[in-house]
Design an enzyme around this catalytic site. Structure first.
Site, PDB file in Angstrom:
ATOM      1  N   VAL A  15       0.802  -1.223   0.000  1.00 19.87           N
ATOM      2  CA  VAL A  15       0.000   0.000   0.000  1.00 19.87           C
ATOM      3  C   VAL A  15       0.835   1.275   0.000  1.00 19.87           C
ATOM      4  O   VAL A  15       0.324   2.346  -0.309  1.00 19.87           O
ATOM      5  CB  VAL A  15      -1.022   0.042   1.160  1.00 19.87           C
ATOM      6  CG1 VAL A  15      -2.043  -1.074   1.027  1.00 19.87           C
ATOM      7  CG2 VAL A  15      -0.345   0.034   2.512  1.00 19.87           C
ATOM      8  N   PRO A  74      -1.343  -9.532  15.191  1.00 18.58           N
ATOM      9  CA  PRO A  74       0.086  -9.755  14.958  1.00 18.58           C
ATOM     10  C   PRO A  74       0.899  -8.457  15.010  1.00 18.58           C
ATOM     11  O   PRO A  74       2.046  -8.458  15.438  1.00 18.58           O
ATOM     12  CB  PRO A  74       0.119 -10.390  13.566  1.00 18.58           C
ATOM     13  CG  PRO A  74      -1.194 -11.112  13.468  1.00 18.58           C
ATOM     14  CD  PRO A  74      -2.168 -10.206  14.179  1.00 18.58           C
ATOM     15  N   TYR A  79       4.238   6.403  15.070  1.00 17.38           N
ATOM     16  CA  TYR A  79       2.956   5.715  14.898  1.00 17.38           C
ATOM     17  C   TYR A  79       1.808   6.656  15.255  1.00 17.38           C
ATOM     18  O   TYR A  79       0.842   6.790  14.494  1.00 17.38           O
ATOM     19  CB  TYR A  79       2.907   4.455  15.765  1.00 17.38           C
ATOM     20  CG  TYR A  79       1.593   3.727  15.685  1.00 17.38           C
ATOM     21  CD1 TYR A  79       1.327   2.864  14.636  1.00 17.38           C
ATOM     22  CD2 TYR A  79       0.612   3.908  16.659  1.00 17.38           C
ATOM     23  CE1 TYR A  79       0.115   2.195  14.548  1.00 17.38           C
ATOM     24  CE2 TYR A  79      -0.602   3.245  16.584  1.00 17.38           C
ATOM     25  CZ  TYR A  79      -0.847   2.391  15.527  1.00 17.38           C
ATOM     26  OH  TYR A  79      -2.053   1.738  15.443  1.00 17.38           O
TER      27      TYR A  79
END
Length: 193
Positions: free
Chosen positions: A39, A165, A130
C-alpha cells in the site's frame, strides 16, 4: 477480521495484503479475490485497485486497515522507521483512496473507513511516529469527509490496542502491552479483532 465479517454478511470483498500466505488463507476461507499489494507503493496500489474493480465489477467501499507499528523512543527513531510507518499508515490510505476514487464516485452511496488509532488522540510514549501517522490519518479522513461528502461518506475509527500480529511484540520480551492497555484503554483490556 474485517474482510471475513464483510464476506460472511454477503459483501463482495477484494482482499489486499502484502503477506501472500495470509492472503491466500483468507481468500480460501472467504471465497473472495486476493490481491497482493504494497500500500505504500503507488504503482502497486493503482494496479491492485484496477484488478479489484475488474474482479468485483465495481467498488462502493474501502476499508484501509493496513498498519505497522515500530516501538522506538523518539531519540533513536530513524528516518527509515519514520518513512516505513508513514508509508503504510498514512501514504497507504491516501494512495488507496486516490486510486479508488473514480470507482467510488460511480456508486450511489460510497463509504471509506480508515482505521486510525486511539494513539492519534492520546499519543503513546515510544510510539511518536505511529501516533503521528494515525493523527495524520484522522485529519486526512476529516478533510476527505468534508470534500467528498455527501456522495462518499468518510470516517476514521480510532480503536484502542487490539491484540493482532502487529501488536504482538507489545507482550513479548518484556514489552509494554499490559502497561499500555492500563494507561490508555478505559476497559483495561486489549480488544480482539
Amino acid at each position: 477480521a474485517i474482510a471475513t465479517l464483510f464476506a460472511a454478511e454477503g459483501a463482495k470483498v477484494a482482499l489486499f495484503d502484502r503477506d501472500a500466505k495470509l492472503l491466500a488463507e483468507v481468500a480460501q476461507e472467504t471465497g473472495q479475490p486476493a490481491i497482493e499489494v504494497d500500500v505504500a507503493d503507488e504503482v502497486s496500489v493503482n494496479a491492485a485497485v484496477r484488478q479489484a474493480a475488474e474482479a468485483l465489477g465495481a467498488i462502493d467501499g474501502v476499508v484501509n486497515a493496513a498498519g505497522i507499528l515500530r516501538e522506538q523512543p523518539f531519540g533513536v527513531t530513524t528516518t527509515a522507521i519514520y518513512d516505513a510507518v508513514m508509508g503504510v499508515n498514512l501514504r497507504g490510505p491516501f494512495l488507496v483512496c486516490q486510486a479508488a476514487l473514480r470507482e467510488l464516485l460511480k456508486a450511489p452511496a460510497a463509504t471509506i473507513v480508515n482505521i486510525a488509532s486511539n494513539a492519534a488522540l492520546n499519543p503513546h510514549p515510544g510510539m511518536a511516529v505511529y501516533s503521528a501517522s494515525k493523527a495524520g490519518l484522522v485529519a486526512l479522513s476529516q478533510a476527505m469527509a468534508k470534500e467528498l461528502g455527501p456522495t462518499i461518506r468518510v470516517n476514521a475509527v480510532c480503536p484502542g490496542i487490539i491484540r493482532t500480529p502487529m501488536t504482538a511484540n507489545m507482550w513479548e520480551q518484556g514489552g509494554i502491552g499490559d502497561a499500555a492497555v492500563d494507561a490508555t484503554v478505559a476497559l483495561k483490556r486489549p480488544g480482539q479483532p
